[in-house]
Each structure stands twice: as structure tokens, then as C-alpha cells.
Scaffold this motif. Sequence first.
Motif, PDB file in Angstrom:
ATOM      1  N   LEU A 145       0.848  -1.187   0.000  1.00  0.00           N
ATOM      2  CA  LEU A 145       0.000   0.000   0.000  1.00  0.00           C
ATOM      3  C   LEU A 145       0.886   1.239   0.000  1.00  0.00           C
ATOM      4  N   ARG A 193       3.148   1.031   3.134  1.00  0.00           N
ATOM      5  CA  ARG A 193       2.501   0.221   4.163  1.00  0.00           C
ATOM      6  C   ARG A 193       2.329  -1.210   3.637  1.00  0.00           C
ATOM      7  N   GLU A 194       2.339  -2.174   4.529  1.00  0.00           N
ATOM      8  CA  GLU A 194       2.159  -3.570   4.120  1.00  0.00           C
ATOM      9  C   GLU A 194       0.682  -3.927   4.090  1.00  0.00           C
ATOM     10  N   PHE A 195       0.313  -4.782   3.161  1.00  0.00           N
ATOM     11  CA  PHE A 195      -1.059  -5.270   3.079  1.00  0.00           C
ATOM     12  C   PHE A 195      -1.212  -6.466   4.007  1.00  0.00           C
ATOM     13  N   PRO A 196      -2.227  -6.472   4.878  1.00  0.00           N
ATOM     14  CA  PRO A 196      -2.385  -7.608   5.803  1.00  0.00           C
ATOM     15  C   PRO A 196      -2.578  -8.917   5.047  1.00  0.00           C
ATOM     16  N   GLN A 206     -11.736  -6.818   2.210  1.00  0.00           N
ATOM     17  CA  GLN A 206     -10.496  -6.551   2.942  1.00  0.00           C
ATOM     18  C   GLN A 206      -9.728  -5.398   2.299  1.00  0.00           C
ATOM     19  N   VAL A 207      -9.732  -5.346   0.977  1.00  0.00           N
ATOM     20  CA  VAL A 207      -9.089  -4.218   0.295  1.00  0.00           C
ATOM     21  C   VAL A 207      -9.721  -2.908   0.751  1.00  0.00           C
ATOM     22  N   ARG A 222     -11.225  -2.278   3.573  1.00  0.00           N
ATOM     23  CA  ARG A 222     -10.845  -1.985   4.964  1.00  0.00           C
ATOM     24  C   ARG A 222      -9.430  -1.407   5.046  1.00  0.00           C
ATOM     25  N   THR A 223      -8.526  -1.926   4.221  1.00  0.00           N
ATOM     26  CA  THR A 223      -7.161  -1.390   4.245  1.00  0.00           C
ATOM     27  C   THR A 223      -7.129   0.022   3.672  1.00  0.00           C
ATOM     28  N   ALA A 263      -8.273   2.382   6.476  1.00  0.00           N
ATOM     29  CA  ALA A 263      -7.222   2.646   7.463  1.00  0.00           C
ATOM     30  C   ALA A 263      -6.188   3.621   6.917  1.00  0.00           C
ATOM     31  N   LEU A 264      -5.852   3.474   5.631  1.00  0.00           N
ATOM     32  CA  LEU A 264      -4.881   4.368   5.015  1.00  0.00           C
ATOM     33  C   LEU A 264      -5.435   5.793   4.942  1.00  0.00           C
TER      34      LEU A 264
END
Length: 285
Positions: free
Chosen positions: A216, A233-236, A250-251, A253-254, A257-258
Amino acid sequence: MFLLRWMSRWPLWLLHACGALAGWLAFALSGAYRRRLWSQARAAGSSAAQTRGAVAAAGRMLFEIPWLWLRPQQRPLGDWAQWEGAERLQALLDQRRGLLMMTPHLGCFEVAAQAYAERFGAQAPMTALSRPARKPWLRELVAAGRDRPGLKAAPATLAGVRQMLRALRQGETVGLLPDQVPPEGLGVWVPFFGRPAYTMTLAARLMQQTGAAVVLLWCERLAWGRGFVVHVREFPTPPPDADLEGLTAQVNRTMEALILEAPQQYLWGYNRYKNPRPLDLGGTS
């Protein structure tokens, strides 16, 4: 184009100052835009002060485009673009399994692409999805900005999707803005800040079909025209049994957060919850 080329020679601080005024002017004159920006930002948890910052940031984003896209290729970004976490990106590239790079409409996402191309493009060129502009003069502007070493454009068609798949399988990089509304048939309705939003499944499909590494990025716009900082940033790691819809959620949600790292620089005026347009089938042969 004459006006834009003239503006491309302005200092960045002046472009950002004029852009902030233009952002507030658009906010004041368009009731529909004002209501959408304010309601989407506040519903997502952006404070009143952060939302006011986003009004000016939208104008800055628009006014920095001539500087960014019409800057001569022999004049790189250089120190204008700093990196935070570049070593993480380099470690993923060294795995040589392809890299999927995702960024929302946050800060100056166009700088993120150019900064990547300058620093890493010789090792792994980046292919970015790009929808051609309708007006000829605007197509010329977009082509001038995105035709740079280490940076390739893929059309927003099925042929463009195949081009991105090939790039990942060859160990190259693909750049996506997964918070934009895709054409009809290329997305699913999943939550985005608590509301159903039609969301592209392309990012999830690329992950499932290629096994590429995922990262990310977001590009922070510094105050007073001092340049930009690209944050990595790393993707979970997704659950092993995640299906296409679950991975797409999930994409989202990330991305949320970003965005909440700097809501004052997000493009809240973009109509994220609109219905999708018909799919362009051009270039499928």
C-alpha cells in the motif's frame, strides 16, 4: 494547453496557494459537491477541521497537475519526493514475483507513480490503469504526464486487464486506485466506511491469479509547497479461505485505514457511492 504549460513553470507553493482558493470556490459554488464532500467525510469519521482541510486539498491536487505532468522528463522529481519505507518496497521487489501496488485517492497519488518510476522503474516497470480522457487536449495532457521511463499505462478495458496480468507474471509492478467505481460487471457491493459501495474486484483477482506481493502506498502533500512524502505500508495477509468478495472487502478496509491516516488529504468530493457505468469492451480481440 498554453495556459497549462505556463502554469507548469510556476513554483509549487504558488500552485498550491491558488489551488486552495479554487477548492474553496468550488465548495462554495456547488451545493451538490459541497453536500457530498461534507457528508462523506463526516460519516467516515473525519473531524470538521480535517474536512475543511480536504476542501483546500482537492484544489491543490488539481493545480499541481500542470507542474507534475508537463514537467520535462529531464527534470526528475528528485528531492521533491521523499520516501518513508522504501526498504520495504525494495525487499518485495527483490522477491521477483510481481508487485501489486495500491493507493487510494489520498494526497498526490500521481506523484506516487512518478516517484516509483524514478526510483524503481528500471528494476520493475510499473503498469497503471488509465481511462483515456474524452477531450483531445486533455488526452494530450494525460499522455504527456504518464509517458515516462519506468511507467506504462493500461487502458481501462479487458485488454488492459490482460496487460496487467502479463506485467505481474513477468515480475513487474501494477498500480491501482481501488477506491474508484469500476464499470458494471467488474465489481461487487461491499462496505466502504459503513455504506455499500460498488468496488472493483480487479485487485483481488490479480492477487488470486498471480500470487504477487502486495503493498500500500500513499503520497503526503507537504505544506507550503515543500514537496511530498511517499509512505509505504504492508497489506495484511488475507485469510487462506478468503473468496473474491471477502478479499475485496479486505481491500476496502485497508483503504479506510490508510485514508484515516490523513483524512484532510482525501478526495471526499469523489462520488464513491454512485452506480457503475457500462463496461467498455474495446480492445478485447
